[in-house]
Design an enzyme around this catalytic site. Structure first.
Site, PDB file in Angstrom:
ATOM      1  N   LYS A  30       0.836  -1.202   0.000  1.00 22.05           N
ATOM      2  CA  LYS A  30       0.000   0.000   0.000  1.00 22.05           C
ATOM      3  C   LYS A  30       0.875   1.258   0.000  1.00 22.05           C
ATOM      4  O   LYS A  30       2.077   1.181   0.266  1.00 22.05           O
ATOM      5  CB  LYS A  30      -0.943  -0.009   1.203  1.00 22.05           C
ATOM      6  CG  LYS A  30      -0.241   0.020   2.538  1.00 22.05           C
ATOM      7  CD  LYS A  30      -1.253  -0.062   3.667  1.00 22.05           C
ATOM      8  CE  LYS A  30      -0.553   0.064   5.004  1.00 22.05           C
ATOM      9  NZ  LYS A  30      -1.480   0.246   6.103  1.00 22.05           N
ATOM     10  N   TYR A 255      14.955  30.903   8.425  1.00 19.44           N
ATOM     11  CA  TYR A 255      13.745  31.648   8.776  1.00 19.44           C
ATOM     12  C   TYR A 255      13.723  31.950  10.263  1.00 19.44           C
ATOM     13  O   TYR A 255      13.963  31.069  11.091  1.00 19.44           O
ATOM     14  CB  TYR A 255      12.500  30.831   8.400  1.00 19.44           C
ATOM     15  CG  TYR A 255      12.319  30.744   6.893  1.00 19.44           C
ATOM     16  CD1 TYR A 255      12.016  31.872   6.159  1.00 19.44           C
ATOM     17  CD2 TYR A 255      12.478  29.536   6.239  1.00 19.44           C
ATOM     18  CE1 TYR A 255      11.865  31.794   4.776  1.00 19.44           C
ATOM     19  CE2 TYR A 255      12.325  29.450   4.867  1.00 19.44           C
ATOM     20  CZ  TYR A 255      12.008  30.595   4.148  1.00 19.44           C
ATOM     21  OH  TYR A 255      11.863  30.519   2.792  1.00 19.44           O
TER      22      TYR A 255
HETATM   23  C1  LIG Z   1      -3.465  -4.490   7.720  1.00 18.69           C
HETATM   24  C2  LIG Z   1      -1.979  -4.451   7.655  1.00 18.69           C
HETATM   25  N1  LIG Z   1      -1.292  -5.596   7.564  1.00 18.69           N
HETATM   26  C3  LIG Z   1       0.050  -5.634   7.504  1.00 18.69           C
HETATM   27  C4  LIG Z   1       0.791  -4.462   7.541  1.00 18.69           C
HETATM   28  C5  LIG Z   1       2.288  -4.556   7.505  1.00 18.69           C
HETATM   29  O1  LIG Z   1       2.842  -4.094   8.695  1.00 18.69           O
HETATM   30  P1  LIG Z   1       4.431  -3.968   8.829  1.00 18.69           P
HETATM   31  O2  LIG Z   1       4.844  -2.895   7.893  1.00 18.69           O
HETATM   32  O3  LIG Z   1       4.615  -3.580  10.249  1.00 18.69           O
HETATM   33  O4  LIG Z   1       5.003  -5.276   8.482  1.00 18.69           O
HETATM   34  C6  LIG Z   1       0.119  -3.238   7.647  1.00 18.69           C
HETATM   35  C7  LIG Z   1       0.871  -1.996   7.713  1.00 18.69           C
HETATM   36  O5  LIG Z   1       0.452  -0.951   8.076  1.00 18.69           O
HETATM   37  C8  LIG Z   1      -1.302  -3.233   7.703  1.00 18.69           C
HETATM   38  O6  LIG Z   1      -2.008  -2.100   7.811  1.00 18.69           O
END
Ligand SMILES: Cc1ncc(COP(=O)(O)O)c(C=O)c1O
Length: 362
Positions: A30, A255
């Site tokens: 994602k 700044y």
């Molecule tokens: C539903 C879900 N599963 C898995 C993960 C993976 O987590 P990590 O990056 O800690 O391995 C995430 C990350 O935010 C998540 O939202």
């Protein structure tokens, strides 16, 4: 010229393999694959032997499908465009009993994963009985008229918090729920709960078919006591110096005069700033030039002021992140979660360079 994000593709693949330890993995891609780049990451993960992906975005899921016609692609957010899901053979979360009954007819033939809310509680069923009801309801329908209950999953809210007890609680709640639901006799093709931290703490749980990893695959330790050698970082962020200057003692710069040296100082004006995604908290710590650490003294939208010495030349590169300046080092220093630092990087302003296997820059 601005900042450049360099990713060593061969190292990225080695890290993905090493951090998952030969287990089946659903790679969490994602947010543009934690900002390593969705297309780059999916192609490298495929090469690393990973063929299952999870995202929260339909657009990202469609991009993955174009690249990987046979991959299992799991949409973790509740999804309502079920025609699109069906057309692309996506797997989707089943977030509640209410959702199930509302969309039951439209879910026919779609692969669903029952989601347990647990202590994280962002989404999902609150107990096993409602999940069992879904299974019983589906089996009461003729096979061609029911959803394919392909998976069951949860997400832990406390696995990354080593100093809190709640992980043990949520883990037990999940494992108890799983055993109750498995007692129905239904076989799940996908049982997945563990993120990077949970896997590092416990290994793959019994009965679980997949890990669901993000940050470890991208080369950051989920917590700082793990050996860095198991999570090699493939990414370097660097920027050029645009000017070397001398400031007299008490001559302010930045700044609001944010930097005021106590004695005469040499400074480098560096072509990267918070507009490129350098977090203000990150700028409280050092950068690296020619293998030596130098303090960042001021951060602006497109520039940074670094206090340097006579060893630094205009041609030198300033490293913000690299193998000796790991994202997870700054996580441990309180800069922000690994994913927060990565997610902040600005893909529109940073130049991106992939080093491929032959050392050629793409
Ligand atoms: C539903 C879900 N599963 C898995 C993960 C993976 O987590 P990590 O990056 O800690 O391995 C995430 C990350 O935010 C998540 O939202």
């Amino acid at each position: 010229m601005g900042g450049t994000l360099i990713i060593d593709r061969a190292q990225f693949i080695r890290t993905a393999k090493a951090s998952s330890g030969g287990k089946n993995v659903i790679a969490v891609v994602k947010n543009n694959a934690y900002n390593y780049g969705l297309k780059f990451s999916v192609s490298a993960f495929l090469e690393a032997g990973i063929h299952s992906f999870a995202t929260t975005s339909m657009d990202e899921a469609l991009t993955i499908r174009e690249m990987a016609p046979d991959a299992m692609i799991f949409l973790m957010n509740p999804t309502y465009d079920l025609e699109m899901v069906r057309r692309n053979d996506f797997h989707i979360t089943l977030p509640s009993l209410e959702y199930y009954y509302k969309y039951r007819d439209d879910l026919t033939g779609i692969s669903i994963h029952l989601e347990y809310a647990g202590l994280f509680n962002r989404s999902g069923f609150e107990d096993a009985s409602d999940m069992v009801e879904v299974i019983n309801d589906a089996y009461a329908l003729p096979p061609h008229a029911r959803a394919d209950i392909a998976g069951i999953w949860t997400h832990f809210g406390y696995a990354d918090e080593l100093d809190m007890q709640e992980y043990e609680v949520e883990r037990k709640m999940w494992l108890d729920l799983l055993s109750t639901v498995m007692n129905t006799g239904h076989t799940f093709k996908y049982i997945h709960a563990q993120n990077s931290a949970s896997y590092a703490r416990d290994g793959l749980f019994e009965h679980h078919t997949h890990l669901r990893l993000g940050i470890a695959l991208y080369g950051s330790r989920p917590y700082a006591t793990l050996p860095a050698s198991d999570y090699e970082q493939s990414m370097t962020l660097k920027a050029p110096i645009v000017q070397l200057r001398h400031l007299r003692a008490s001559q302010k710069c930045g700044y609001g005069g944010s930097y005021e040296p106590h004695e005469d100082a040499s400074i480098a004006v560096v072509d990267i700033g918070y507009g490129d995604g350098i977090l203000r908290k990150r700028a409280e710590f050092d950068c690296m030039i020619n293998g030596r650490r130098y303090p960042i003294k001021a951060l602006m939208m497109s520039h940074m002021i670094v206090e340097v010495d006579e060893c630094v030349d205009m041609e030198d590169e300033v490293i913000l992140y690299g193998n000796d300046l790991r994202i997870d080092e700054f996580t441990a220093l309180g800069v922000g979660a690994n994913s927060e630092q990565l997610g902040a990087l600005n893909y529109n302003s940073l130049k991106k360079v992939i080093i491929n296997d032959t050392g050629v820059y793409q």
